[in-house]
Design a protein around this motif. Sequence first.
Motif, PDB file in Angstrom:
ATOM      1  N   LYS A 411       0.697  -1.292  -0.117  1.00  0.00           N
ATOM      2  CA  LYS A 411       0.077  -0.048   0.132  1.00  0.00           C
ATOM      3  C   LYS A 411       0.789   1.362   0.023  1.00  0.00           C
ATOM      4  O   LYS A 411       0.652   2.209  -0.774  1.00  0.00           O
ATOM      5  N   LYS A 412       2.002   1.353   0.796  1.00  0.00           N
ATOM      6  CA  LYS A 412       2.706   2.508   0.879  1.00  0.00           C
ATOM      7  C   LYS A 412       3.829   2.727  -0.141  1.00  0.00           C
ATOM      8  O   LYS A 412       4.477   3.976  -0.271  1.00  0.00           O
ATOM      9  N   TRP A 415       2.944   3.155  -5.302  1.00  0.00           N
ATOM     10  CA  TRP A 415       3.100   4.512  -6.344  1.00  0.00           C
ATOM     11  C   TRP A 415       4.382   4.397  -6.876  1.00  0.00           C
ATOM     12  O   TRP A 415       4.821   4.850  -7.678  1.00  0.00           O
ATOM     13  N   ASP A 527      -7.745   8.013  -7.598  1.00  0.00           N
ATOM     14  CA  ASP A 527      -7.277   7.723  -6.391  1.00  0.00           C
ATOM     15  C   ASP A 527      -5.726   7.452  -6.001  1.00  0.00           C
ATOM     16  O   ASP A 527      -5.042   7.862  -5.139  1.00  0.00           O
ATOM     17  N   ILE A 530      -3.274  10.397  -7.013  1.00  0.00           N
ATOM     18  CA  ILE A 530      -3.558  11.715  -6.071  1.00  0.00           C
ATOM     19  C   ILE A 530      -3.097  11.242  -4.819  1.00  0.00           C
ATOM     20  O   ILE A 530      -2.357  11.787  -3.922  1.00  0.00           O
ATOM     21  N   HIS A 531      -3.704   9.978  -4.125  1.00  0.00           N
ATOM     22  CA  HIS A 531      -3.311   9.578  -2.815  1.00  0.00           C
ATOM     23  C   HIS A 531      -2.009   8.476  -2.544  1.00  0.00           C
ATOM     24  O   HIS A 531      -1.571   8.412  -1.618  1.00  0.00           O
ATOM     25  N   TYR A 533      -2.585   5.344  -3.112  1.00  0.00           N
ATOM     26  CA  TYR A 533      -3.314   4.074  -2.941  1.00  0.00           C
ATOM     27  C   TYR A 533      -4.761   4.355  -3.081  1.00  0.00           C
ATOM     28  O   TYR A 533      -5.212   5.461  -3.170  1.00  0.00           O
ATOM     29  N   ASN A 535      -8.428   3.641  -1.427  1.00  0.00           N
ATOM     30  CA  ASN A 535      -9.030   3.221   0.029  1.00  0.00           C
ATOM     31  C   ASN A 535      -9.841   2.091  -0.170  1.00  0.00           C
ATOM     32  O   ASN A 535     -10.706   2.054  -1.159  1.00  0.00           O
TER      33      ASN A 535
END
Length: 550
Positions: A411-412, A415, A527, A530-531, A533, A535
Amino acid sequence: MTEIELVVDPKPQQNGDTGRNPNGSPGAPIANPIVDVCSASAYGDLEKLRGFVERDGQSVSNPDGHGYYALQWAALNNFPDVAQYLIEHGGDVNAADHRRQTALHWAAVHGSIPVADVLVQSGARVEAADINGYRAVHVAAQYGQTSFLNHIIVKCGADYDAPDNDGRSPLHWAAYKGYADTIRLLLFRDAYQGRQDEKGCTPLHWAALSGNVEACTVLVHAGNKSELQVKDKSGFTPAELAANRGHRHVAYVLSNAAKINGGLCEDKICAGTIGTTGYAPILLFVIIILTVLFINSVLLGPSFPKVTAVVGLWGWTGVSFAVVSLIMFYRCSSKDPGYIKPNSGKSATRTSDPLLDIDISNSSIWKGNWSQLCATCKIIRPVRSKHCPYCKHCVEQFDHHCPWISNCVGKKNRWDFFVFVCMGTLTAFIGAVTAVHRLWTWSPIIPSSEKWIHLVVVEHPGAILFLGMDAILLSGVLTLAVVQASQIARNITTNEMANAARYSYLRGPDGRFRNPYNHGCRKNCTDFFIHGYINDDEVAWPSLQEAQIA
């Protein structure tokens, strides 16, 4: 191995005109199946049961024609109100049939938790064993009743490591029957994986014997790998036992795991072995070598014509991309991929049990999926997480473990990983195009006895070496970039794609594949970019398991 012997379930047909009589021959249709206390208990007809007891004076303590008690029938079919009535009117909660099976044994077959609560509150012996030494925990493991097993362990203190008469624990039975979720629960509670039965078989032997790949995988990942080398009394390891039974895929999985973890290769970088360093130093070395070759042998090659403005622009753009790729390589290699903090304690205790206070219907973490239990970290992890055997951690939104960055992708850092492979693709592509252009526009004087390709190899060995290495690298990173882009657009991970059949949350109400986390390509990509990951809390539709819980 032979599990608990049980008569046919006597529950009635939906149309109500036929049934099975506990007192009669199994399977014989009769006009009125409810004729006495035992049949009324089996069908859950409390009104007729009261009539037989209070009006006709029938005893609730007498067995039927097969030697089974009314309380056993109520327990089997999960009728807690009937069980409570029988106990209040003289039913013995510890009454045993001719095989010394009690009502609690029968409750374990179908996972009848409400009846089990009634029985235990009324004094039922949780550790009562039948003639084979089977306790309720063994029966629950034999039938894959994971929730029931966890309930009697937590609420009643049942011994989940108790052996039967053949020295087999519930873990042996779960492994043999292939109930991976039950295996996860038992390992989560520190069931002893190295126990050998009277034949010298461990749970892994029995999982290999039955040919269940998932059961073997769960046992291998959670164990200390010594079980792979244990031999039974016939001298066979689990892998050899699987091969002898014709389970080739299981034998391959176990043999490969034994090679990886058996100390056959001490180097950190060798065939099939990924050490703590992984292959990241090799990739770093390749990127640096390619960058140096590109600058010295392609852009500044002495035999090439002078670099034009366009070639120089693209060439140094490629070098800049290579530098950015190195930065992203460092980021995704060193960044936390989403490690979930493990419990510091050895095992979950009854006073602080992570499963004890979970409200399955309301918890944001627990989704009713036993694969959320990590036997190594002793945690309840989010649904899309997985334990990485190389990193020794559970990783949130686990995608895969990449040996080329010596880190998990989760998840972290997904990207960062995606940007890295995209930059690597652009760098390799620009480098290849520039090198081909430089070679194609090179105009040497070619002797009549020599071919152009031979002259190119002789005059520009560095450029040819660069092209060969760059082509290999480009094919790899391009494939990876396309796959990752496709998965990001659908909000699915590599792990989920490879193991979709194992994850119940990836099946819709009709049992077919359906990704509940797919919100559409536009939202998924927006998403993610931008983030970093997407949600997991916003689920597009409930999974099959969540729909069943609701």
